[in-house]
Design a protein around this motif. Structure first.
Motif, PDB file in Angstrom:
ATOM      1  N   ASN A  22       0.867  -1.169   0.000  1.00  0.00           N
ATOM      2  CA  ASN A  22       0.000   0.000   0.000  1.00  0.00           C
ATOM      3  C   ASN A  22       0.907   1.222   0.000  1.00  0.00           C
ATOM      4  O   ASN A  22       1.635   1.467   0.965  1.00  0.00           O
ATOM      5  N   ALA A  23       0.870   1.984  -1.086  1.00  0.00           N
ATOM      6  CA  ALA A  23       1.834   3.070  -1.256  1.00  0.00           C
ATOM      7  C   ALA A  23       1.289   4.128  -2.197  1.00  0.00           C
ATOM      8  O   ALA A  23       0.340   3.889  -2.951  1.00  0.00           O
ATOM      9  N   SER A  92      14.333   1.596  -3.929  1.00  0.00           N
ATOM     10  CA  SER A  92      13.734   2.715  -4.649  1.00  0.00           C
ATOM     11  C   SER A  92      14.717   3.265  -5.670  1.00  0.00           C
ATOM     12  O   SER A  92      15.917   3.319  -5.421  1.00  0.00           O
ATOM     13  N   GLU A  93      14.193   3.635  -6.821  1.00  0.00           N
ATOM     14  CA  GLU A  93      14.998   4.246  -7.875  1.00  0.00           C
ATOM     15  C   GLU A  93      14.392   5.587  -8.265  1.00  0.00           C
ATOM     16  O   GLU A  93      13.192   5.813  -8.098  1.00  0.00           O
ATOM     17  N   GLY A  94      15.222   6.473  -8.827  1.00  0.00           N
ATOM     18  CA  GLY A  94      14.752   7.808  -9.168  1.00  0.00           C
ATOM     19  C   GLY A  94      14.392   8.566  -7.909  1.00  0.00           C
ATOM     20  O   GLY A  94      15.066   8.442  -6.883  1.00  0.00           O
ATOM     21  N   LEU A  98      10.908   5.819  -0.139  1.00  0.00           N
ATOM     22  CA  LEU A  98      10.421   4.690   0.641  1.00  0.00           C
ATOM     23  C   LEU A  98       9.452   5.125   1.739  1.00  0.00           C
ATOM     24  O   LEU A  98       8.687   4.315   2.259  1.00  0.00           O
ATOM     25  N   ASN A  99       9.471   6.409   2.082  1.00  0.00           N
ATOM     26  CA  ASN A  99       8.528   6.922   3.075  1.00  0.00           C
ATOM     27  C   ASN A  99       7.085   6.875   2.587  1.00  0.00           C
ATOM     28  O   ASN A  99       6.147   6.991   3.382  1.00  0.00           O
ATOM     29  N   GLU A 100       6.906   6.725   1.261  1.00  0.00           N
ATOM     30  CA  GLU A 100       5.566   6.684   0.692  1.00  0.00           C
ATOM     31  C   GLU A 100       4.970   5.273   0.709  1.00  0.00           C
ATOM     32  O   GLU A 100       3.829   5.072   0.285  1.00  0.00           O
ATOM     33  N   ILE A 101       5.739   4.285   1.157  1.00  0.00           N
ATOM     34  CA  ILE A 101       5.200   2.936   1.323  1.00  0.00           C
ATOM     35  C   ILE A 101       4.594   2.843   2.711  1.00  0.00           C
ATOM     36  O   ILE A 101       5.290   2.878   3.720  1.00  0.00           O
TER      37      ILE A 101
END
Length: 298
Positions: A22-23, A92-94, A98-101
Motif C-alpha cells: 500500500n503506497a 527505490s529508484e529515481g 520509501l517513506n511513501e510505502i
C-alpha cells in the motif's frame, strides 16, 4: 535507498508467498520488490515486481541455487519442498521515496488445493449497494480482458464514494507489462490502495471459505474473488479464470457484481452457493481484501 523487512523465520511451512504493498505511486522513479525464502538455507534474492511512474511489471524467474521461482503474482517453492521463513527487500529508484510505502502485506500458503470450510447455516441476508460496472461497456479495445480492473474500480468507487474513477485509467495502472495482462492480482490491489489512500489497507490472500467473505460483507466491505468455470448462470464459460465482486448473500445464493455481463444494469447476479464455491475453489479461493483502518485518537 533500500528497505528490508526483518526476517520472518520459524513460521508454518509454506509453498506460496504473495506480496502486496500500500503506497503512493511515485511521480518519478519506481520501487523494486525482492523476496527470499528459507528452505533450510536462504535462497538468493529474486525480483518479485517493479512498480512506478512508468508502469509495473511482474517477473518469471528462478534460480538453480534453490527450488524457488517467481511467476506473476507469487513466489513458489518447487520440488514438493516447503519454506519456513521469508525476507522482503524494497529498492527505490529515481525520486521514489520509501517513506511513501505505508504498508507491506505478505501472505503465505501451504495448501491452496484444500476444500473450503463448510459454510455456516445461520448466515442472515446481506446486500451492499455497490453500483454495477460492466467491462463489456468499457471503451477499451481489450474490454474482454478487464474483469479485474473493472471489478476493482467498482469497489474503489463504492468505498471512496467517488463515481468518477475511470476503469480505463485503472486498467492502465494495473496492466502487467511483464506478461501483457490486466489480471495481475497484486497490481490491481496496489492501484486500489493508491486510489483509496491511507485510510484503507488492501491485500491479496486465499480465504478458507465463504464465512470469511461474509464476515467482510458484515463489515461493509465487498470482496473481489477469482473463479474458474463452469458456473451456471454466468455470462461466459470463465474457463481461463475471471474476477467478480461479492456484494451479498441470501437464501444460499451469493450476490455478485459480475462485470462480464453486457451492461451495468445486468451485472448484479445470484449464483448458487455450492456452485460458486466450486468455481472459487478452482482458483484456490483467491480474494482481494479491503479493510478500513481504525482512527487513532489524539
Amino acid at each position: 535507498m533500500i528497505y528490508s523487512e526483518p526476517k520472518k523465520e520459524d513460521i508454518p511451512p509454506f509453498d506460496e508467498l504473495m506480496i502486496t504493498w500500500n503506497a503512493v505511486r511515485p511521480s518519478n522513479g519506481k520501487y523494486l520488490f525482492y523476496a527470499s525464502a528459507k528452505i533450510k538455507e536462504w535462497s538468493p534474492w529474486l525480483l518479485y515486481a517493479s512498480w512506478g511512474s512508468d508502469g509495473q511489471s511482474s517477473c518469471n524467474s528462478k534460480t538453480d541455487a534453490a527450488p524457488v521461482k517467481i511467476y506473476q503474482d507469487a513466489l513458489e517453492i518447487l520440488e514438493g519442498q516447503k519454506a519456513t521463513g521469508f525476507q522482503i527487500k524494497v529498492i527505490s529508484e529515481g525520486s521514489a521515496s520509501l517513506n511513501e510505502i505505508r504498508r507491506l502485506h505478505v501472505y503465505t500458503n501451504s495448501d491452496k488445493s484444500a476444500e473450503p470450510r463448510q459454510t455456516s447455516p445461520y448466515l442472515l441476508p446481506i446486500s451492499l449497494p455497490l453500483k454495477g460496472l460492466s467491462q463489456m461497456a468499457v471503451n477499451h479495445v481489450r474490454h474482454k480482458d478487464l474483469c479485474s480492473p473493472t471489478s476493482t474500480t467498482a469497489v474503489v468507487r463504492y468505498l471512496s464514494n467517488q463515481s468518477g474513477i475511470d476503469p480505463v485509467h485503472f486498467a492502465q495502472k494495473s496492466w502487467d507489462g511483464g506478461f501483457d495482462i490486466f489480471g495481475n492480482w497484486v497490481f490491481n490491489v496496489a492501484q486500489a490502495a493508491a486510489e483509496l489512500g491511507p485510510t484503507w489497507d488492501c491485500w491479496v490472500e486465499r480465504l478458507s471459505g465463504f464465512d470469511d467473505i461474509y464476515r467482510r460483507l458484515n463489515q461493509g466491505t465487498p470482496v473481489i474473488v477469482s473463479v474458474r468455470g463452469p458456473l451456471p448462470g454466468s455470462a461466459s464459460a470463465y474457463s481461463n479464470g475471471h474476477l467478480m465482486v461479492i456484494i451479498g448473500y441470501e437464501d444460499k445464493k451469493v450476490i455478485c457484481m459480475d462485470p462480464r455481463f453486457l451492461s451495468d444494469a445486468e451485472t448484479e447476479v445470484r449464483y448458487d452457493l455450492s456452485e460458486f464455491l466450486q468455481a472459487w475453489n478452482r482458483r484456490g479461493r483467491v480474494a482481494y481484501i479491503f479493510s478500513k483502518r481504525a482512527k487513532i485518537s489524539t
